[in-house]
Each structure stands twice: as structure tokens, then as C-alpha cells.
Write an enzyme that holds these catalytic residues in place. Structure first.
Site, PDB file in Angstrom:
ATOM      1  N   TYR A 119      10.650  -0.847   4.474  1.00 36.75           N
ATOM      2  CA  TYR A 119      10.749  -1.155   3.044  1.00 36.75           C
ATOM      3  C   TYR A 119      12.028  -1.959   2.766  1.00 36.75           C
ATOM      4  O   TYR A 119      12.379  -2.833   3.552  1.00 36.75           O
ATOM      5  CB  TYR A 119      10.668   0.130   2.193  1.00 36.75           C
ATOM      6  CG  TYR A 119       9.526   1.019   2.611  1.00 36.75           C
ATOM      7  CD1 TYR A 119       8.212   0.571   2.505  1.00 36.75           C
ATOM      8  CD2 TYR A 119       9.736   2.284   3.146  1.00 36.75           C
ATOM      9  CE1 TYR A 119       7.140   1.369   2.897  1.00 36.75           C
ATOM     10  CE2 TYR A 119       8.672   3.096   3.533  1.00 36.75           C
ATOM     11  CZ  TYR A 119       7.388   2.618   3.408  1.00 36.75           C
ATOM     12  OH  TYR A 119       6.337   3.399   3.811  1.00 36.75           O
ATOM     13  N   LYS A 177       0.013   0.034   9.635  1.00 39.69           N
ATOM     14  CA  LYS A 177       0.089  -1.423   9.464  1.00 39.69           C
ATOM     15  C   LYS A 177       0.468  -2.117  10.788  1.00 39.69           C
ATOM     16  O   LYS A 177       0.098  -3.264  11.031  1.00 39.69           O
ATOM     17  CB  LYS A 177       1.071  -1.776   8.339  1.00 39.69           C
ATOM     18  CG  LYS A 177       0.557  -1.319   6.946  1.00 39.69           C
ATOM     19  CD  LYS A 177       1.544  -1.574   5.839  1.00 39.69           C
ATOM     20  CE  LYS A 177       1.002  -1.415   4.433  1.00 39.69           C
ATOM     21  NZ  LYS A 177       0.781  -0.084   3.913  1.00 39.69           N
ATOM     22  N   VAL A 201       4.939   6.532   4.132  1.00 41.15           N
ATOM     23  CA  VAL A 201       5.302   7.507   3.097  1.00 41.15           C
ATOM     24  C   VAL A 201       4.850   8.931   3.429  1.00 41.15           C
ATOM     25  O   VAL A 201       5.166   9.864   2.697  1.00 41.15           O
ATOM     26  CB  VAL A 201       4.805   7.101   1.690  1.00 41.15           C
ATOM     27  CG1 VAL A 201       5.501   5.845   1.200  1.00 41.15           C
ATOM     28  CG2 VAL A 201       3.301   6.949   1.647  1.00 41.15           C
ATOM     29  N   TYR A 210      -8.657  -0.145   4.323  1.00 43.23           N
ATOM     30  CA  TYR A 210      -7.199  -0.013   4.209  1.00 43.23           C
ATOM     31  C   TYR A 210      -6.804   1.458   3.959  1.00 43.23           C
ATOM     32  O   TYR A 210      -5.902   1.984   4.621  1.00 43.23           O
ATOM     33  CB  TYR A 210      -6.681  -0.921   3.082  1.00 43.23           C
ATOM     34  CG  TYR A 210      -5.239  -0.638   2.742  1.00 43.23           C
ATOM     35  CD1 TYR A 210      -4.207  -1.090   3.555  1.00 43.23           C
ATOM     36  CD2 TYR A 210      -4.908   0.142   1.630  1.00 43.23           C
ATOM     37  CE1 TYR A 210      -2.883  -0.788   3.261  1.00 43.23           C
ATOM     38  CE2 TYR A 210      -3.593   0.451   1.332  1.00 43.23           C
ATOM     39  CZ  TYR A 210      -2.583  -0.019   2.158  1.00 43.23           C
ATOM     40  OH  TYR A 210      -1.275   0.296   1.877  1.00 43.23           O
ATOM     41  N   SER A 257       1.811   3.981   6.274  1.00 44.88           N
ATOM     42  CA  SER A 257       2.075   2.565   6.598  1.00 44.88           C
ATOM     43  C   SER A 257       2.378   2.296   8.063  1.00 44.88           C
ATOM     44  O   SER A 257       2.456   1.130   8.461  1.00 44.88           O
ATOM     45  CB  SER A 257       3.222   2.030   5.751  1.00 44.88           C
ATOM     46  OG  SER A 257       2.719   1.596   4.524  1.00 44.88           O
TER      47      SER A 257
HETATM   48  N1  GLU Z   1      -1.231   4.420   1.557  1.00 46.41           N
HETATM   49  C1  GLU Z   1       0.027   4.063   1.012  1.00 46.41           C
HETATM   50  C2  GLU Z   1      -0.158   3.047  -0.075  1.00 46.41           C
HETATM   51  O1  GLU Z   1      -1.013   2.215   0.073  1.00 46.41           O
HETATM   52  C3  GLU Z   1       0.887   3.520   2.118  1.00 46.41           C
HETATM   53  C4  GLU Z   1       2.263   3.344   1.674  1.00 46.41           C
HETATM   54  C5  GLU Z   1       3.281   3.446   2.767  1.00 46.41           C
HETATM   55  O2  GLU Z   1       3.206   4.317   3.632  1.00 46.41           O
HETATM   56  O3  GLU Z   1       4.182   2.614   2.723  1.00 46.41           O
HETATM   57  O4  GLU Z   1       0.508   3.043  -1.077  1.00 46.41           O
END
Ligand code: GLU
Length: 306
Positions: free
Chosen positions: A242, A70, A260, A190, A67
Site C-alpha cells: 500500500y 494479486k 488486509v 477477483y 491482496s
Molecule cells: N478483497 C480486498 C478488497 O478488494 C482486498 C484488499 C487488500 O487485501 O488489499 O478490498
């Protein structure tokens, strides 16, 4: 403080945390390729705004940025689209899990913010209007890291094979008319964004524009305006970790974004950008030792945005 002052601090943090390696937390289980990563690893690197670097531990070991991507997808979106980006994406902390479907139903397919999965999927959909998001991501990150950056195709395939929730989120948004493009195409981009493989040292460099009012860490050219950069930092502080963003603000006081894969990037505006990595996560999905390392860093340096 100069980079020379930071090096002993980073070395000290690695010494403090080494006895705890692999003792607590759990590597992400829901993506098979991540579940295989050995937990007992820790690395840390920083880069000051004037280009000095410090690193300790496994700072040159590549890991899945997940993430953290992002932040860079949002950067591409802001650069390509300006305000139009925000038509379908909010800016509030979600208060629910990063992959929650419930909130998306209440809010009719509009994700709370660009750092939850639904939000990043919406950003990726918008990017498809103006570029090839996979090529644009690698191009951006390779330029920012100062060396070529790649996708880990095994991780991307593993996510595609088991990404039931993300597939559900994307279909859900599509059903509300909030995705323009084909679900499979959006998700392929994604998943690849999440599957970028980078080291702490590369990520500390790559986030350099966030502590320099949007100026590229190597070329000095504007990547974003200072206003756009402030907005990304604001979103990182409020939505980047989060459901622990309040705790991070309270105990660390820096804009952070975690993934994650166990990485966390953090920004000290006008001073430095840094990255910590340790694969075992705590109950909130943030790197357990990464978070401790950032707390120690904030305590030892006194650096904070507050
Ligand atoms: N590729 C993970 C998902 O889409 C990313 C989650 C993350 O790192 O928060 O669930």
C-alpha cells in the site's frame, strides 16, 4: 544460513511479539467476514530455496490471503499473456489508497499497477481471455503449496455483498472501455481470488518460485522466466505494501506483498521466501505485528536486497 539457523530466530521473534498480541491495530472492518477474525494471533514460516522449512506461532492456521492473491494473479497473467498483459496496467506506485477511484479517473481507467484493486481487477479481466481464473488460481496455489488450497466461500460472499468500491472501480474501468468482460464475471473471480484461505507455511512454500528465478518450489520446472520473476519482485518492493512501500523498503529492504487479512509475504532472492500473519492492521492497512516481525527478521539476519 541454514534452516536450522533460522528456526531459533523465528521462535525468538514470536516470543518478542507475544506480549503485544491484540494490543494495537485493528482487524479490517469493511469486509464483515474479516471483521470477525480474532486479532490476537500471530504466525510465521519460511522456506529456503533448497527446501528447508522453519515455522513458529500459528504457522498452520488458515487465514484470508486477500491482496496477496494479486501476486499470483499477476503470475498467471504473465505466464498466459507475456507483454500483452501490460497494455492496460501501469507499473508505478499509486500514492493513493489501494481502492481509490480518483486516480483512475485522472488516468482514464488505466490502473497504476497490478497490486492495487483496480490493477488486479484488470489482470483478472485479461485472464478471462485465456482461462477460468478461479480454477487456474486454485490449481496454481495447490501445486505451489504442495496440498489442496480452497476458497473461503463465506469471505467471497461477504466481499461480494459489501464490495461497493470494487464494483465502482470495475464499472468505471468498463466505462473507459478498459475491461473486456462482463463486470459481474470479473468481480466474481477477483473476490474469489481474495478469498483464498491459506496458512503461513503454505504461503512460504507458494512464494518459493519468487526466490528461485521462477522455478517451481517442488517440481523445479520453470513457472516464470527469471526476468518475469525479477519484475514481480520489483513490483512487490515498490507497490506491494500500500502506501507504506517506501517505509518497508527503508526498514525491511525486501520485496513484500500484504493483504488486509493480516498476511505479508516477503522474498529474499536466491535464499528464501517467508510469510508472517497477524490480523490486526496498522493505519496503512498492513499487519502491525507482521511488519514488526519482518523488521526483526531483517535486523537479526541482516538479509536485504540492498
Ligand atoms: N478483497 C480486498 C478488497 O478488494 C482486498 C484488499 C487488500 O487485501 O488489499 O478490498
Amino acid at each position: 544460513m541454514t534452516a536450522r539457523d533460522f528456526q531459533p530466530i523465528l521462535t525468538d521473534i514470536v516470543h518478542t511479539l507475544t506480549p503485544d498480541l491484540g494490543k494495537e491495530g485493528q482487524v479490517a472492518q469493511y469486509i464483515p467476514a474479516l471483521a470477525r477474525v480474532p486479532a490476537a494471533q500471530f504466525g510465521m514460516a519460511l522456506r529456503t530455496c533448497d527446501g528447508h522449512e522453519a515455522a513458529a506461532g500459528a504457522a498452520d492456521t488458515a487465514f484470508s490471503i486477500q491482496s496477496i492473491s494479486k501476486v499470483f494473479a499477476l503470475t498467471l497473467g504473465m505466464r498466459e499473456m507475456g507483454e500483452y498483459l501490460w497494455d492496460r496496467i501501469g507499473r508505478e506506485p499509486s500514492g493513493t489508497a489501494f481502492n481509490s477511484l480518483v486516480q483512475l479517473e485522472f488516468e482514464q481507467g488505466t490502473p497504476r499497477n497490478p497490486f492495487i484493486n483496480a490493477g488486479a481487477i484488470a489482470v483478472t479481466d485479461r485472464l478471462l481471455n485465456s482461462c477460468d481464473p478461479k480454477a487456474a488460481m486454485l490449481d496454481l496455489l495447490s501445486g505451489l503449496a504442495g496440498e489442496p488450497v480452497h476458497f473461503d466461500e463465506e469471505v467471497a460472499a461477504s466481499e461480494a455483498a459489501t464490495g461497493y468500491r470494487n464494483i465502482a472501480l470495475a464499472n468505471f474501468m468498463k466505462s473507459f472501455g478498459k475491461l473486456d468482460h462482463d463486470v459481474a464475471t470479473v468481480l466474481d473471480a477477483y473476490f474469489h481470488h481474495c478469498a483464498v484461505s491459506m496458512t503461513c507455511r503454505q504461503l512460504a512454500r507458494a512464494t518459493g518460485y519468487l526466490c528461485r528465478d521462477g522455478l517451481h518450489p517442488f517440481t523445479g520446472q520453470p513457472l516464470l522466466t527469471d526476468k518475469q520473476t525479477r519484475r514481480i519482485n520489483a513490483l512487490m518492493l515498490t507497490c506491494g505494501t500500500y502506501d507504506a512501500a517506501g517505509e518497508f523498503a527503508f526498514s525491511i529492504g525486501l520485496p513484500c506483498k500484504s493483504g488486509v487479512g493480516g498476511g505479508i509475504v516477503a522474498v529474499v532472492p536466491d535464499t528464501l521466501s517467508l510469510c508472517v500473519w497477524s490480523p490486526a492492521l496498522d493505519a496503512t492497512g498492513n499487519s502491525l505485528l507482521g511488519r514488526r516481525a519482518l523488521e526483526l527478521f531483517a535486523q537479526k539476519t541482516g538479509l536485504s536486497v540492498f
